[in-house]
Write an enzyme that holds these catalytic residues in place. Sequence first.
Site, short mmCIF file in Angstrom:
data_model
loop_
_atom_site.label_atom_id
_atom_site.label_comp_id
_atom_site.label_asym_id
_atom_site.label_seq_id
_atom_site.Cartn_x
_atom_site.Cartn_y
_atom_site.Cartn_z
N ALA A 158 -16.45 23.25 20.56
CA ALA A 158 -17.87 22.92 20.73
C ALA A 158 -18.53 22.73 19.37
O ALA A 158 -18.08 23.28 18.36
CB ALA A 158 -18.57 24.02 21.52
N ASP A 211 -19.47 17.33 19.51
CA ASP A 211 -20.17 16.46 20.47
C ASP A 211 -21.16 17.33 21.24
O ASP A 211 -20.97 17.64 22.41
CB ASP A 211 -19.17 15.79 21.40
N LYS A 212 -22.23 17.69 20.57
CA LYS A 212 -23.20 18.62 21.14
C LYS A 212 -23.82 18.11 22.43
O LYS A 212 -24.15 18.87 23.34
CB LYS A 212 -24.32 18.90 20.13
N THR A 227 -23.08 23.30 21.98
CA THR A 227 -23.78 24.16 22.91
C THR A 227 -25.05 23.47 23.42
O THR A 227 -25.81 22.91 22.63
CB THR A 227 -24.12 25.50 22.26
N ASN A 235 -22.61 25.95 8.67
CA ASN A 235 -23.68 25.33 9.45
C ASN A 235 -24.66 26.38 9.93
O ASN A 235 -24.28 27.51 10.23
CB ASN A 235 -23.11 24.52 10.61
N MET A 292 -27.07 25.11 12.34
CA MET A 292 -27.72 24.08 13.14
C MET A 292 -28.78 24.66 14.08
O MET A 292 -29.84 24.08 14.27
CB MET A 292 -26.67 23.30 13.95
N PHE A 333 -28.36 25.44 17.55
CA PHE A 333 -28.33 24.89 18.92
C PHE A 333 -29.27 23.70 19.08
O PHE A 333 -30.00 23.58 20.06
CB PHE A 333 -28.72 25.96 19.95
N ASN A 347 -20.23 24.17 26.96
CA ASN A 347 -20.60 25.38 26.24
C ASN A 347 -22.10 25.58 26.39
O ASN A 347 -22.89 24.71 26.03
CB ASN A 347 -20.20 25.22 24.77
N SER A 354 -22.87 32.67 18.35
CA SER A 354 -23.35 31.88 17.22
C SER A 354 -24.23 32.75 16.33
O SER A 354 -25.10 33.47 16.83
CB SER A 354 -24.15 30.68 17.71
N ASN A 389 -26.50 31.61 14.41
CA ASN A 389 -27.64 30.79 14.01
C ASN A 389 -28.83 30.82 14.96
O ASN A 389 -29.82 30.12 14.75
CB ASN A 389 -27.18 29.34 13.81
N THR A 390 -28.74 31.61 16.03
CA THR A 390 -29.88 31.85 16.91
C THR A 390 -30.22 33.33 16.80
O THR A 390 -29.36 34.18 17.06
CB THR A 390 -29.54 31.49 18.38
N LYS A 428 -17.21 33.16 24.57
CA LYS A 428 -16.84 32.93 23.17
C LYS A 428 -17.36 34.07 22.32
O LYS A 428 -18.55 34.37 22.33
CB LYS A 428 -17.42 31.60 22.68
N ASN A 470 -15.76 32.22 17.25
CA ASN A 470 -16.83 31.40 16.70
C ASN A 470 -16.74 31.44 15.16
O ASN A 470 -15.77 31.93 14.60
CB ASN A 470 -18.18 31.95 17.18
N THR A 471 -17.78 30.93 14.50
CA THR A 471 -17.82 30.96 13.04
C THR A 471 -18.10 32.38 12.54
O THR A 471 -18.55 33.24 13.28
CB THR A 471 -18.91 30.01 12.51
#
Length: 366
Positions: free
Chosen positions: A69, A72-73, A93, A118, A120, A122, A147, A183, A185-186, A226, A255-256
């Site tokens: 994931a 291609d979000k 996601t 990243n 990003m 979401f 995702n 993630s 990033n949220t 995940k 994940n990352t």
Amino acid sequence: MLYKKIAKPVLFRMDPEKAHHLTIDGLHTASRLPGGRALLRGMYGVPRYPELETNLWGIRFGNPVGLAAGLDKNAKAVQGFSSIGFGFMEVGTVTPKPQAGNELPRLFRLPEDTALINRMGFNNVGIETMAEHLRQTGRRSIPLAINIGKNKTTPNEQAEEDYRACIRGLYAYGDFFVVNISSPNTPDLRNLQHGDDLSRLLAAVKDEMELQHRKHGGAQKPILVKIAPDLEGDEITYIVRTIADSGVSGIIASNTTISRAGLTHPHKGEAGGLSGKPLTERSTKLIHTVYAAMEGKLPIIGSGGIFTAEDAYAKICAGASLVEVYTALIYEGPGLIRKLNEGLRALLRKDGFKHIAEAVGSAHRR
């Protein structure tokens, strides 16, 4: 060779996010041209190798290498990615409502470390537009995972409603679903991996999947979780057992990472999730721990730092039934998928395995 000599130098001179969008748009356009998908298959497709075919959850995977994931979000280039050799792919996601994500810049290349960072956040078009993209995609040649996540403005106490909304809006279009609670990033999202929050969320997700199954009929669709690679010790065991007790179908590890150990590039101080080669060993160790904790009873998809067939094989031997790539595709190009599959065949033969299923978890039996 074409990618590394021509496309990559051009893309790597561009802003990373602009290059990302150009790649997705280009693959989308190429797959819609007359003969476009056949051309992509001819250039990059993977032959059918029976020893690499896998059946999980009643789903046939032509080969074990999937697209993770994040690339291609918005499910815009599904036909394109389906034509370049992947055995399956994840989109997203996705969140219930569209959201812009974090401020620019938010995607960074670290070439010396063969990595990406990243943050990003979401960024995506929301479930309604993704559903329309998937309606337009039509029949697919590979399994598709969706995702799902929560909107940034949704507090954790209400997170389950966002995950339910994603399942309701997209159930008809996915072959399986992935709950993203890892993630970095949220804000506070990773807190959903712990304690009662995790149990409550997964109970709601399972309930919604059952409701949609009764509504739509057909085979039951798997739901995976995940997890982050930054979990440690007893924390991993507790989370994995909570996931297993919930009755979900599997785990994606991982994940990352938020770790910056060993990085040399000036971008190493950027906030966000790190992917690529620095994650290779960390994610493989996590797979090994998860597989051991569950005694091999819960299927794992391995993700994180896969650049070579040896990287993929290590994750399979550690306990992964399938694997996913993302960052390596950026650095190596679409020829990577064929190389991974052909390399896996050679490694299976070297170890005397006739089918990839025999290799899954074999590191625990040696």
